[in-house]
Design a protein around this motif. Structure first.
Motif, short mmCIF file in Angstrom:
data_model
loop_
_atom_site.label_atom_id
_atom_site.label_comp_id
_atom_site.label_asym_id
_atom_site.label_seq_id
_atom_site.Cartn_x
_atom_site.Cartn_y
_atom_site.Cartn_z
N ALA A 88 -28.23 16.88 60.64
CA ALA A 88 -28.58 17.37 59.30
C ALA A 88 -28.17 18.83 59.17
O ALA A 88 -28.18 19.58 60.16
N TYR A 89 -27.81 19.24 57.96
CA TYR A 89 -27.48 20.64 57.69
C TYR A 89 -27.61 20.87 56.19
O TYR A 89 -27.37 19.97 55.38
N TYR A 90 -28.02 22.07 55.84
CA TYR A 90 -28.14 22.38 54.41
C TYR A 90 -28.33 23.88 54.19
O TYR A 90 -28.85 24.60 55.03
N PHE A 91 -27.82 24.34 53.04
CA PHE A 91 -28.14 25.65 52.51
C PHE A 91 -29.27 25.46 51.50
O PHE A 91 -29.25 24.51 50.72
N LYS A 92 -30.24 26.37 51.49
CA LYS A 92 -31.32 26.22 50.52
C LYS A 92 -31.95 27.56 50.20
O LYS A 92 -32.12 28.41 51.07
N GLU B 6 -33.15 22.65 66.22
CA GLU B 6 -32.90 23.21 64.88
C GLU B 6 -32.56 24.69 64.95
O GLU B 6 -33.17 25.44 65.71
N ARG C 45 -33.00 32.75 51.28
CA ARG C 45 -31.91 31.77 51.33
C ARG C 45 -31.58 31.52 52.79
O ARG C 45 -31.36 32.46 53.56
N LEU D 133 -29.74 28.87 55.98
CA LEU D 133 -28.85 27.80 56.44
C LEU D 133 -29.52 27.14 57.63
O LEU D 133 -29.85 27.82 58.61
N ASN D 134 -29.74 25.86 57.54
CA ASN D 134 -30.37 25.11 58.63
C ASN D 134 -29.40 24.07 59.18
O ASN D 134 -28.71 23.39 58.42
N VAL D 135 -29.37 23.98 60.50
CA VAL D 135 -28.57 22.96 61.17
C VAL D 135 -29.45 22.28 62.21
O VAL D 135 -30.11 22.96 63.00
N VAL E 96 -20.30 23.97 59.19
CA VAL E 96 -20.73 23.24 58.00
C VAL E 96 -19.52 22.87 57.13
O VAL E 96 -19.44 21.74 56.60
N ASP F 166 -18.33 19.00 56.19
CA ASP F 166 -18.17 18.55 54.81
C ASP F 166 -16.82 17.89 54.53
O ASP F 166 -16.66 17.22 53.51
#
Length: 297
Positions: free
Chosen positions: A22-26, A42, A87, A89-91, A142, A146
């Motif tokens: 899993a990975y996401y910017f939030k 993580e 803000r 970034l999680n990986v 990331v 993608d």
């Protein structure tokens, strides 16, 4: 295996490779996450703003450029205050049996001493300040994840290997710096004890270096860094305090005080004393005597 820890021995005895799950910017705003844990390892990276990451052991304040590496199954939560959005970034990644030709974690550890040492630490989490390397590696990872290309896996493995090696180097260097700092504290403490026991003698930095068994140049540097004073500045200040005590509490003639504090020149002692107290030794003794008389009345 039910889950793979960063520090599970099987990583360095068998052949596994990292895999991102899993990975996401939030952008987080006014958020209070409940405690939870992942089966995966993580990385939580603060791109901008501030946040708090709580573990069961401590509450960690994080700001731009900070990141935390959490081992699998480590309970934690994220807190973001309303007035300071964050803000991130999680990986999240784990380890699977090796596929293809890219070296396994075991192979990489055999070639990289920092990674090998890091994988033996068993730390549930590590909080680090990015020297600008980690974010770019994470971002490139990331971007690669993608992509739609079928042959992207080798590049992903390269990015993951680079990430693990970079983080392991940072953690090991931090540990080394902590050990060096602790040892420096020991040397400084020994030096201060030596000065307090021998301030009335003729002291040179070389003598102290011989006593604590380190090079005098190195001792000089760490002492200044730890205390803000050179060794000789500290010694002079100590001697002046001892001289003030002798002038106030004893009847030792003023002309002999300098020898009691390890200074063989009366004139030099007088100049030093005035520099530190704005009074000559005679003036200081008179002022103390007058204060005592006033107090007794």
């Amino acid at each position: 295996m039910n889950y793979i820890s960063l520090y599970q021995r099987e990583l360095v005895t068998n052949h596994y490779q990292p895999k991102v799950f899993a990975y996401y910017f939030k952008q987080w705003e006014s958020y209070n996450m409940p405690f939870h844990a992942h089966k995966e390892v993580e990385i939580m990276y603060v791109i901008d703003g501030r946040c708090i990451v709580d573990t069961l052991d401590e509450s960690i304040s994080m700001k731009k450029g900070d990141f935390i590496l959490l081992d699998s199954n480590v309970s934690h939560r994220l807190i973001v205050e309303k007035e300071s959005p964050c803000r991130m970034l999680n990986v999240e990644f784990s380890f699977i049996p090796k596929e293809g030709c890219f070296p396994s974690i075991k192979d990489l550890a055999n070639e990289n001493s920092n990674l090998a040492e890091f994988l033996l630490l068993g730390r549930p989490y590590a909080v680090l300040k990015d020297p600008n390397d980690i974010y770019y590696t994470l971002k490139n990872l990331v971007l690669e994840l993608d992509k739609k290309e079928k042959d992207k896996e080798i590049v992903i493995q390269l990015q993951l290997a680079q990430l693990l090696i970079q983080i392991s180097r940072m953690v090991i260097e931090e540990r080394k710096n902590e050990r060096d700092h602790q040892q420096a504290n020991v040397y400084v403490k020994q030096t201060i004890e030596y000065l307090h026991h021998n301030y009335d003698c003729n002291i040179q930095v070389k003598d102290i270096g011989d006593t604590v068994n380190i090079h005098p140049g190195y001792l000089h540097r760490i002492f200044k860094k730890q205390t803000g004073f050179t060794i000789m500045e500290y010694l002079t200040s100590l001697r002046m305090e001892k001289a003030k005590m002798l002038l106030a509490d004893t009847d030792i003639p003023v002309i002999e005080i300098s020898y009691y504090v390890g200074i063989n020149s009366r004139q030099y002692f007088s100049n030093l004393f005035k520099k530190h107290t704005n009074m000559t030794p005679i003036e200081y003794r008179k002022s103390v005597s007058q204060d005592i008389v006033k107090f007794s009345r």
